[in-house]
Motif scaffolding. Structure first.
Motif, PDB file in Angstrom:
ATOM      1  N   THR A 103      37.368  49.203  41.933  1.00 34.93           N
ATOM      2  CA  THR A 103      38.532  48.473  41.426  1.00 34.93           C
ATOM      3  C   THR A 103      38.511  48.412  39.901  1.00 34.93           C
ATOM      4  O   THR A 103      39.572  48.395  39.267  1.00 34.93           O
ATOM      5  CB  THR A 103      38.589  47.047  42.015  1.00 34.93           C
ATOM      6  OG1 THR A 103      37.356  46.358  41.751  1.00 34.93           O
ATOM      7  CG2 THR A 103      38.837  47.090  43.507  1.00 34.93           C
ATOM      8  N   ASN A 107      41.656  49.730  37.751  1.00 30.85           N
ATOM      9  CA  ASN A 107      42.364  48.848  36.825  1.00 30.85           C
ATOM     10  C   ASN A 107      42.244  49.321  35.387  1.00 30.85           C
ATOM     11  O   ASN A 107      43.198  49.225  34.614  1.00 30.85           O
ATOM     12  CB  ASN A 107      41.830  47.416  36.957  1.00 30.85           C
ATOM     13  CG  ASN A 107      42.427  46.685  38.134  1.00 30.85           C
ATOM     14  OD1 ASN A 107      43.483  46.077  38.037  1.00 30.85           O
ATOM     15  ND2 ASN A 107      41.758  46.770  39.272  1.00 30.85           N
ATOM     16  N   HIS A 114      49.903  48.995  35.151  1.00 32.19           N
ATOM     17  CA  HIS A 114      49.919  47.614  35.639  1.00 32.19           C
ATOM     18  C   HIS A 114      50.651  46.686  34.677  1.00 32.19           C
ATOM     19  O   HIS A 114      51.421  45.816  35.102  1.00 32.19           O
ATOM     20  CB  HIS A 114      48.484  47.120  35.841  1.00 32.19           C
ATOM     21  CG  HIS A 114      47.785  47.760  36.987  1.00 32.19           C
ATOM     22  ND1 HIS A 114      46.459  47.540  37.265  1.00 32.19           N
ATOM     23  CD2 HIS A 114      48.217  48.637  37.930  1.00 32.19           C
ATOM     24  CE1 HIS A 114      46.102  48.242  38.327  1.00 32.19           C
ATOM     25  NE2 HIS A 114      47.153  48.921  38.735  1.00 32.19           N
ATOM     26  N   PRO A 173      44.268  42.818  40.624  1.00 35.20           N
ATOM     27  CA  PRO A 173      44.665  43.052  39.225  1.00 35.20           C
ATOM     28  C   PRO A 173      44.558  41.812  38.343  1.00 35.20           C
ATOM     29  O   PRO A 173      44.137  41.897  37.188  1.00 35.20           O
ATOM     30  CB  PRO A 173      46.124  43.521  39.349  1.00 35.20           C
ATOM     31  CG  PRO A 173      46.248  44.043  40.735  1.00 35.20           C
ATOM     32  CD  PRO A 173      45.320  43.228  41.577  1.00 35.20           C
ATOM     33  N   TRP A 176      40.834  41.031  37.204  1.00 31.77           N
ATOM     34  CA  TRP A 176      40.382  41.898  36.114  1.00 31.77           C
ATOM     35  C   TRP A 176      41.096  41.556  34.814  1.00 31.77           C
ATOM     36  O   TRP A 176      40.484  41.503  33.744  1.00 31.77           O
ATOM     37  CB  TRP A 176      40.629  43.360  36.476  1.00 31.77           C
ATOM     38  CG  TRP A 176      39.681  43.879  37.506  1.00 31.77           C
ATOM     39  CD1 TRP A 176      39.940  44.090  38.834  1.00 31.77           C
ATOM     40  CD2 TRP A 176      38.314  44.246  37.317  1.00 31.77           C
ATOM     41  NE1 TRP A 176      38.828  44.546  39.475  1.00 31.77           N
ATOM     42  CE2 TRP A 176      37.810  44.665  38.570  1.00 31.77           C
ATOM     43  CE3 TRP A 176      37.469  44.254  36.211  1.00 31.77           C
ATOM     44  CZ2 TRP A 176      36.506  45.090  38.742  1.00 31.77           C
ATOM     45  CZ3 TRP A 176      36.162  44.675  36.380  1.00 31.77           C
ATOM     46  CH2 TRP A 176      35.683  45.087  37.625  1.00 31.77           C
ATOM     47  N   ARG A 177      42.395  41.305  34.896  1.00 30.65           N
ATOM     48  CA  ARG A 177      43.164  41.032  33.679  1.00 30.65           C
ATOM     49  C   ARG A 177      42.706  39.732  33.017  1.00 30.65           C
ATOM     50  O   ARG A 177      42.629  39.637  31.791  1.00 30.65           O
ATOM     51  CB  ARG A 177      44.659  40.961  34.005  1.00 30.65           C
ATOM     52  CG  ARG A 177      45.543  40.956  32.764  1.00 30.65           C
ATOM     53  CD  ARG A 177      47.018  40.918  33.126  1.00 30.65           C
ATOM     54  NE  ARG A 177      47.824  41.202  31.959  1.00 30.65           N
ATOM     55  CZ  ARG A 177      48.100  40.318  31.006  1.00 30.65           C
ATOM     56  NH1 ARG A 177      47.622  39.084  31.102  1.00 30.65           N
ATOM     57  NH2 ARG A 177      48.845  40.662  29.983  1.00 30.65           N
TER      58      ARG A 177
END
Length: 207
Positions: A103, A107, A114, A173, A176-177
């Motif tokens: 992942t 990402n 994204h 997502p 991670w962001r």
């Protein structure tokens, strides 16, 4: 006598494909930087070095371009191959390690895509459906990971659905962001900490 088929030049087709790829690439960059609502077709055309009518002829409207970005982002994720590798792992720790790395790579590699999609959601006419389409395979991959974890020893102490929900919180997502973009962590550090967090929560200590 049957009518002749129109001749299609391979070189012309290749040039058209390159133009479409350039338009999508530049649109992705602009949407990610400025936000979907602040970008016009004229902006995209200028960035790609073509006329606005070429953008419309090649792909269509701004909404059509965003749809193309979503479709290409899903295709580029190559989640099926990554899942084959993950589902072959036979210990919870190795599964979570593969998930953290897979992942992370997805990402990191698809960051602009994204961001382009995320910034479009508040102003797009059908933002909720757009996000669901963009993340459906991602969510299913984490559901499959949760089911697989429950076949291993020791299994998580949560239900399969709760396990999937936790995986989405950590490895989706937004997880991670939050760490990399909003908090300034490196991708390496985020990968390591998310992996350790998942192991601590999902892998019971064996007495």
């Amino acid at each position: 006598m049957p009518p002749k088929r129109p001749y299609v030049s391979p070189l012309r087709e290749q040039a058209a494909t390159r133009t479409r790829e350039l338009i999508v690439r530049q649109a992705t960059q602009l949407f990610a930087e400025r936000g979907y609502g602040r970008v016009t077709v004229a902006d995209i055309a200028a960035a790609a070095g073509v006329a606005p009518k070429t953008v419309f002829a090649s792909i269509g409207s701004k909404s059509d371009i965003l749809n193309r970005i979503v479709d290409e982002g899903v295709s580029a994720s190559d989640y099926e191959r990554a899942m084959q590798t993950l589902l072959a792992r036979r210990t919870p720790e190795s599964v979570l390690r593969a998930l953290a790395h897979g992942t992370r790579m997805g990402n990191e590699g698809q960051f602009r895509v994204h961001e382009a999609i995320r910034k479009a959601l508040p102003v797009h006419e059908d933002g909720e459906a757009l996000w669901e389409r963009a993340t459906a395979d991602y969510r299913e991959a984490l559901q499959a990971t949760a089911r697989h974890l429950h076949t291993l020893t020791p299994p998580p102490c949560y239900s399969v659905q709760e396990t999937a929900d936790l995986l989405w919180q950590w490895f989706g997502p937004s997880g991670w962001r939050t760490l990399v973009i909003e908090s300034g962590w490196s991708w390496d550090r985020a990968e390591d900490v998310l992996y350790r967090t998942a192991v601590a929560a999902l892998v019971p200590a064996v007495a």
